[in-house]
Design an enzyme around this catalytic site. Structure first.
Site, PDB file in Angstrom:
ATOM      1  N   SER A  81       0.818  -1.302  -0.010  1.00 16.65           N
ATOM      2  CA  SER A  81      -0.096   0.076   0.130  1.00 16.65           C
ATOM      3  C   SER A  81       0.792   1.395  -0.064  1.00 16.65           C
ATOM      4  CB  SER A  81      -0.890   0.041   1.138  1.00 16.65           C
ATOM      5  OG  SER A  81      -1.966  -0.886   0.936  1.00 16.65           O
ATOM      6  N   ALA A 140     -18.285  -3.516  11.351  1.00  7.81           N
ATOM      7  CA  ALA A 140     -17.986  -3.221  12.910  1.00  7.81           C
ATOM      8  C   ALA A 140     -18.588  -4.425  13.640  1.00  7.81           C
ATOM      9  CB  ALA A 140     -18.643  -2.078  13.331  1.00  7.81           C
ATOM     10  N   TYR A 191     -10.921   2.408   4.573  1.00  6.05           N
ATOM     11  CA  TYR A 191      -9.900   2.062   3.761  1.00  6.05           C
ATOM     12  C   TYR A 191      -9.991   1.109   2.631  1.00  6.05           C
ATOM     13  CZ  TYR A 191      -4.726   1.263   2.937  1.00  6.05           C
ATOM     14  OH  TYR A 191      -3.453   1.039   2.123  1.00  6.05           O
ATOM     15  N   SER A 192     -10.129   1.500   1.496  1.00  7.24           N
ATOM     16  CA  SER A 192     -10.489   0.757   0.464  1.00  7.24           C
ATOM     17  C   SER A 192      -9.695   0.826  -0.563  1.00  7.24           C
ATOM     18  CB  SER A 192     -12.127   1.225  -0.109  1.00  7.24           C
ATOM     19  OG  SER A 192     -12.512   0.458  -1.111  1.00  7.24           O
ATOM     20  N   ASN A 193      -9.006  -0.286  -0.857  1.00  6.15           N
ATOM     21  CA  ASN A 193      -8.426  -0.398  -2.285  1.00  6.15           C
ATOM     22  C   ASN A 193      -8.849   0.146  -3.602  1.00  6.15           C
ATOM     23  OD1 ASN A 193      -5.468  -1.517  -1.022  1.00  6.15           O
ATOM     24  ND2 ASN A 193      -6.929  -3.457  -0.665  1.00  6.15           N
ATOM     25  N   GLY A 334       3.105  -1.027   4.047  1.00  9.48           N
ATOM     26  CA  GLY A 334       2.305  -1.870   2.814  1.00  9.48           C
ATOM     27  C   GLY A 334       2.650  -3.101   3.303  1.00  9.48           C
TER      28      GLY A 334
END
Length: 392
Positions: A81, A140, A191-193, A334
């Site tokens: 990342s 969650a 967090y999203s690729n 990463g």
């Protein structure tokens, strides 16, 4: 505010100077730290530190299971990342050229995906778009929603069997958009690729060139990053490099496989790039030292948005970490299929830590606790109390 081409040329002409390497015995505490990190469960470790004492580089452990050589200190590795920091910097260079607007709806650039018109380019870079992560989501309440096969979260064999498959970025985006959004755009952080896959497509649409070509033009070439590669779907890793491994179950038997070569298109611009500790140092020092972006865009990049992680906000492709000593670090780490990459810098770029750790990975990410401890150990060694500085 966009800079003129003359301004941009000024940034790219700046030279990043590496300090002379310090003798190994002068930094015994750093060698001891990576020796102990390898002892905690890693196959190998390579560390590069730049500070007021100069440059120190060292390695520990093995380059390859069954061998005797240490990891090469100039070796290539998959940076995971940290790719996002390079990509965000590239977008901001294009903002400086007047090609992209941070607060323009992403749908204006990529109408074919029918994105929520409230999602801006800034939200993609900042992970506030709400777009589903194509590599899977954990909610969650503990609910897991799978995406494409990845090395984590299942038995692992499905990823092993598909590790040379090619995924095109459009395919990853359409899969993500077929899932419900995590939240309304701009109302949360997750967090999203996929955010960065969309950014890749946006860069290519705006410029008419591939991400690799634009990265070469605006980042790799100007900084002289000779060991940095945008691989797209290539499984190859340039020599020299250390090896990484994957442990998985097949027909009730534990198997360990060398996965150094695999097709990284499953993560795409979320984490596919290759680099070296030297190139990462050159990049992060130039970025934070003002040699890559106009001051106003660097400030935008490093303005933290709340993440829910204690003492950690997210800007545009970087985490902004508050330290126990009251200072600030600019960082992005990463992890990708056996490789873990660390990249930390003070806000002025004068003190930096870049490292690669290699391991036998598995679907349960059993190395996670050791990785967290290793990261903290190195940060404590390099950025000791009273030596970090604030962004003020």
């Amino acid at each position: 505010m966009a800079s003129t081409p003359t301004d941009q040329d000024t940034f790219t002409r700046q030279t990043v100077v590496s300090l002379p390497a310090a003798a190994g015995p002068d930094r015994q505490e750093l060698q001891r730290a990576i020796d102990e990190i390898v002892g905690s469960g890693f196959v190998g470790a390579t560390l590069r530190v730049h500070d007021e004492r100069g440059e120190w580089v060292g390695s520990a452990g093995l380059a390859e299971l069954g061998g005797t050589a240490k990891p090469p200190t100039n070796g290539h590795f998959r940076i995971g990342s940290n790719t996002k920091t390079f990509t965000a910097a590239l977008v901001l260079r294009l903002v400086a050229e007047g090609r992209i607007g941070l607060d323009v709806p992403a749908a204006d650039y990529l109408p074919e995906f029918e994105l929520d018109p409230r999602i801006t380019v800034r939200m993609l870079l900042q992970h506030t778009s709400g777009v589903f992560n194509h590599t899977g989501e954990v909610y969650a309440d503990g609910t897991v929603v799978l995406g494409i096969p990845i090395p984590y979260g299942t038995t692992g064999k499905e990823w092993v069997d598909n590790r040379f498959a090619t995924y095109r970025p459009e395919e990853l985006v359409r899969l993500a958009l077929s899932k419900p959004a995590r939240f309304e755009p701009g109302t949360g952080w997750s967090y999203s690729n996929t955010n960065y896959v969309l950014v890749r497509l946006l860069i290519e649409k705006v410029t008419g060139r591939s991400l690799a070509e634009e990265m070469q033009r605006l980042i790799i070439g100007p900084l002289g990053l000779s060991g940095t590669v945008v691989p797209d779907a290539s499984p190859e890793l340039p020599e020299p490099h250390a090896h990484v491994y994957y442990r998985y179950e097949d027909a009730g038997q534990q198997q360990t496989l060398d996965i150094t070569r695999h097709n990284p298109s499953w993560v795409s611009t979320g984490g596919d790039m290759i680099s070296t500790t030297q190139d990462l140092h050159t990049f992060v020092s130039a970025l934070n030292g003002g040699g890559l972006l106009p001051a106003e865009l660097l400030a935008e990049m490093r303005t933290p948005h709340p993440t829910g992680i204690p003492n950690m906000g997210y800007g545009l492709g970087v985490f902004v970490q508050d330290t126990d000593s009251g200072g600030t670090l600019i960082t992005h780490n990463g992890g990708i299929a056996g490789y873990a990459t660390l990249m930390f810098s003070t806000p002025d770029g004068s003190r930096a830590l870049t490292a690669s750790l290699t391991c036998v990975d598995d679907a349960g990410l059993s190395i996670a606790a050791a990785l967290q401890n290793a990261q903290q150990r190195l940060v404590d060694e390099v950025f000791s109390a009273g030596q970090t500085e604030s962004t003020a």
